[in-house]
Design an enzyme around this catalytic site. Structure first.
Site, PDB file in Angstrom:
ATOM      1  N   LEU A  68     101.626-121.669  51.848  1.00 53.77           N
ATOM      2  CA  LEU A  68     100.333-121.644  50.772  1.00 53.77           C
ATOM      3  C   LEU A  68      99.650-120.234  50.678  1.00 53.77           C
ATOM      4  O   LEU A  68      99.211-119.846  49.590  1.00 53.77           O
ATOM      5  CB  LEU A  68      99.296-122.781  51.371  1.00 53.77           C
ATOM      6  CG  LEU A  68      98.043-122.704  50.485  1.00 53.77           C
ATOM      7  CD1 LEU A  68      98.171-123.326  49.145  1.00 53.77           C
ATOM      8  CD2 LEU A  68      96.866-123.648  51.304  1.00 53.77           C
ATOM      9  N   ARG A  72      98.207-115.440  46.563  1.00 49.48           N
ATOM     10  CA  ARG A  72      97.151-114.607  46.644  1.00 49.48           C
ATOM     11  C   ARG A  72      96.256-114.596  45.503  1.00 49.48           C
ATOM     12  O   ARG A  72      95.175-114.682  45.805  1.00 49.48           O
ATOM     13  CB  ARG A  72      97.628-113.045  47.170  1.00 49.48           C
ATOM     14  CG  ARG A  72      98.329-113.185  48.411  1.00 49.48           C
ATOM     15  CD  ARG A  72      97.550-113.845  49.777  1.00 49.48           C
ATOM     16  NE  ARG A  72      95.926-113.270  49.713  1.00 49.48           N
ATOM     17  CZ  ARG A  72      95.358-114.066  50.345  1.00 49.48           C
ATOM     18  NH1 ARG A  72      95.445-114.868  51.185  1.00 49.48           N
ATOM     19  NH2 ARG A  72      94.055-113.342  50.304  1.00 49.48           N
ATOM     20  N   ARG A 178     105.382-124.979  42.952  1.00 50.16           N
ATOM     21  CA  ARG A 178     105.665-125.579  44.217  1.00 50.16           C
ATOM     22  C   ARG A 178     105.738-127.294  44.007  1.00 50.16           C
ATOM     23  O   ARG A 178     106.016-127.905  44.805  1.00 50.16           O
ATOM     24  CB  ARG A 178     104.362-125.220  44.769  1.00 50.16           C
ATOM     25  CG  ARG A 178     104.232-123.960  45.327  1.00 50.16           C
ATOM     26  CD  ARG A 178     105.356-123.488  46.450  1.00 50.16           C
ATOM     27  NE  ARG A 178     104.847-122.151  47.070  1.00 50.16           N
ATOM     28  CZ  ARG A 178     105.598-121.666  47.973  1.00 50.16           C
ATOM     29  NH1 ARG A 178     106.706-122.230  48.670  1.00 50.16           N
ATOM     30  NH2 ARG A 178     105.397-120.382  48.540  1.00 50.16           N
TER      31      ARG A 178
END
Length: 224
Positions: A68, A72, A178
């Site tokens: 995770l 950024r 994801r």
């Protein structure tokens, strides 16, 4: 501005319209959903950065958060510290579906028990030694050093907690990358939670995504 738009959606539209002062007579008749859809279709997603969410993830593993925090831009994190928090009673996140494989589950469970026992043994031995030494470290730094040593044996499965703040554009990018990784069950589960949060509070932000349930019982989030 559409009366049926949510506050999140209205803020995004307002941010886009302020660039051209396209209000009143200068405002196009399209709905908020159409306005947001057009921005996304044109790749002008910067206005979505004005809308952000802060949420707490619990019951997730360190393996998950290692992935995770690689996201950024547009994300901020505050995670449970293993240097300050005593992990003697740590919980572990069992990989999804492992219960269907008794031999693998038994090996995993033994490894977790061994890690917890090693943590306690290391911490206990270092605490006893430090109590008998004239150390230059303050009590706070002694505790940090002890837990730093002890935590080195904890596995990726160790349960953790993390506060996440992220803007809508960053969350969309997260879902795109994801949400449909079939072999990462934990990532898919969290992606589904994030999708549902956005869909509830700003459905037009994720109108080009869909969610489904696969045969493994978990959700998958995909770009349409």
């Amino acid at each position: 501005m559409s009366p049926d738009a949510t506050p999140c959606e209205s803020l995004a539209e307002f941010s886009g319209r302020i660039c051209y002062m396209s209000f009143g007579d200068n405002q196009s008749p399209r709905t908020n959903a159409d306005y947001i859809a057009n921005l996304i279709d044109q790749g002008h997603e910067s206005v979505l950065e004005h809308v952000s969410w802060t949420f707490l993830l619990t019951g997730v593993s360190r393996a998950f958060t290692h992935q995770l925090v690689r996201h950024r831009p547009g994300f901020s994190y505050s995670q449970l510290s293993q240097q300050y928090h005593d992990e003697a009673d740590a919980d572990f996140v069992r990989p999804y579906g492992l219960e269907r494989y008794p031999t693998a589950l038994q090996s995993w469970s033994k490894a977790m028990e061994a890690a917890k026992a090693a943590y306690a043994a290391i911490a206990g031995a270092l605490e006893a030694q430090n109590q008998s030494l004239d150390t230059e470290l303050s009590k706070k730094e002694q505790s940090r050093a002890i837990r730093s040593a002890a935590r080195s044996v904890l596995p990726n499965a160790t349960e953790t907690k993390i506060v996440v703040t992220a803007n809508a554009r960053a969350l969309r990018h997260f879902l795109f990358l994801r949400g449909a990784i079939l072999g990462d069950f934990e990532m898919r589960a969290v992606s589904a939670l994030i999708y549902r949060m956005l869909h509830s509070e700003a459905p037009s932000f994720v109108a080009d995504f869909k969610i489904g349930i696969l045969s493994d019982g978990l959700a998958v989030v995909e770009k349409v």
